[in-house]
Scaffold this motif. Sequence first.
Motif, PDB file in Angstrom:
ATOM      1  N   UNK A 145       0.727  -1.154   0.116  1.00 37.00           N
ATOM      2  CA  UNK A 145      -0.095  -0.060   0.189  1.00 37.00           C
ATOM      3  C   UNK A 145       0.871   1.256   0.023  1.00 37.00           C
ATOM      4  N   UNK A 146       2.241   1.117   0.272  1.00 36.86           N
ATOM      5  CA  UNK A 146       3.059   2.541   0.429  1.00 36.86           C
ATOM      6  C   UNK A 146       3.341   2.937  -1.221  1.00 36.86           C
ATOM      7  N   UNK A 147       3.205   1.996  -2.061  1.00 37.47           N
ATOM      8  CA  UNK A 147       3.469   2.415  -3.596  1.00 37.47           C
ATOM      9  C   UNK A 147       2.269   3.196  -4.138  1.00 37.47           C
ATOM     10  N   UNK A 148       1.164   3.048  -3.372  1.00 35.91           N
ATOM     11  CA  UNK A 148       0.035   3.880  -3.926  1.00 35.91           C
ATOM     12  C   UNK A 148       0.080   5.444  -3.419  1.00 35.91           C
ATOM     13  N   UNK A 149      -0.460   6.355  -4.352  1.00 32.20           N
ATOM     14  CA  UNK A 149      -0.278   7.801  -3.801  1.00 32.20           C
ATOM     15  C   UNK A 149      -1.946   8.268  -4.387  1.00 32.20           C
ATOM     16  N   UNK A 150      -2.454   9.326  -3.642  1.00 31.41           N
ATOM     17  CA  UNK A 150      -3.579   9.766  -4.232  1.00 31.41           C
ATOM     18  C   UNK A 150      -3.195  11.077  -5.218  1.00 31.41           C
ATOM     19  N   UNK A 203      -1.371  12.881  -1.242  1.00 31.50           N
ATOM     20  CA  UNK A 203      -1.603  12.419  -0.015  1.00 31.50           C
ATOM     21  C   UNK A 203      -1.312  10.910   0.141  1.00 31.50           C
ATOM     22  N   UNK A 204      -0.969  10.379   1.147  1.00 32.35           N
ATOM     23  CA  UNK A 204      -0.863   8.915   1.415  1.00 32.35           C
ATOM     24  C   UNK A 204      -2.293   8.070   1.261  1.00 32.35           C
ATOM     25  N   UNK A 205      -2.150   7.139   0.492  1.00 31.14           N
ATOM     26  CA  UNK A 205      -3.346   6.347   0.035  1.00 31.14           C
ATOM     27  C   UNK A 205      -3.964   5.599   1.280  1.00 31.14           C
ATOM     28  N   UNK A 206      -4.910   5.085   1.420  1.00 33.09           N
ATOM     29  CA  UNK A 206      -5.503   4.336   2.471  1.00 33.09           C
ATOM     30  C   UNK A 206      -5.444   4.845   3.773  1.00 33.09           C
ATOM     31  N   UNK A 207      -5.396   6.114   3.923  1.00 35.70           N
ATOM     32  CA  UNK A 207      -5.297   6.874   5.319  1.00 35.70           C
ATOM     33  C   UNK A 207      -6.755   7.696   5.340  1.00 35.70           C
ATOM     34  N   UNK A 208      -7.490   7.335   6.143  1.00 37.33           N
ATOM     35  CA  UNK A 208      -8.790   7.916   6.303  1.00 37.33           C
ATOM     36  C   UNK A 208      -8.474   9.644   6.660  1.00 37.33           C
TER      37      UNK A 208
END
Length: 88
Positions: A28-33, A37-42
Motif C-alpha cells: 500500500x505504500x506504493x500508492x498515492x492519491x 497524500x498517502x493512500x488508504x489513510x482516512x
Amino acid sequence: MPLSSVLKGSKPNEKEFQLILREIILDKKTFKTISGRKAFFKIEYEALVPYDLVKGYNSTVIGTAFDYLARIMLARVVKKIELNLTQV
C-alpha cells in the motif's frame, strides 16, 4: 463460500490462494492519491468523486466487474507459475 472466510482460512487450498494474492498485490505504500497524500489513510483522504449511485443494484455491477478483473489477474499469475513449473 464468502471471500472473507477464504482469506482467513487455514485449509491448504486457502493458504495457497493467500500466497498467490500476496504475490500480486502491491504494497500500500506504493500508492498515492492525485493530491499527493498517502493512500488508504482516512485522515489524509480526500474524495474526488462523490458516491452518486442512484440504485443499489449498480454497486452489484461494479462488484461483479471487480471480481472479473481479479480473476484475470489471478489467472495470469497461475499461468506464469505453471509455465515456470513445466520448465523445471
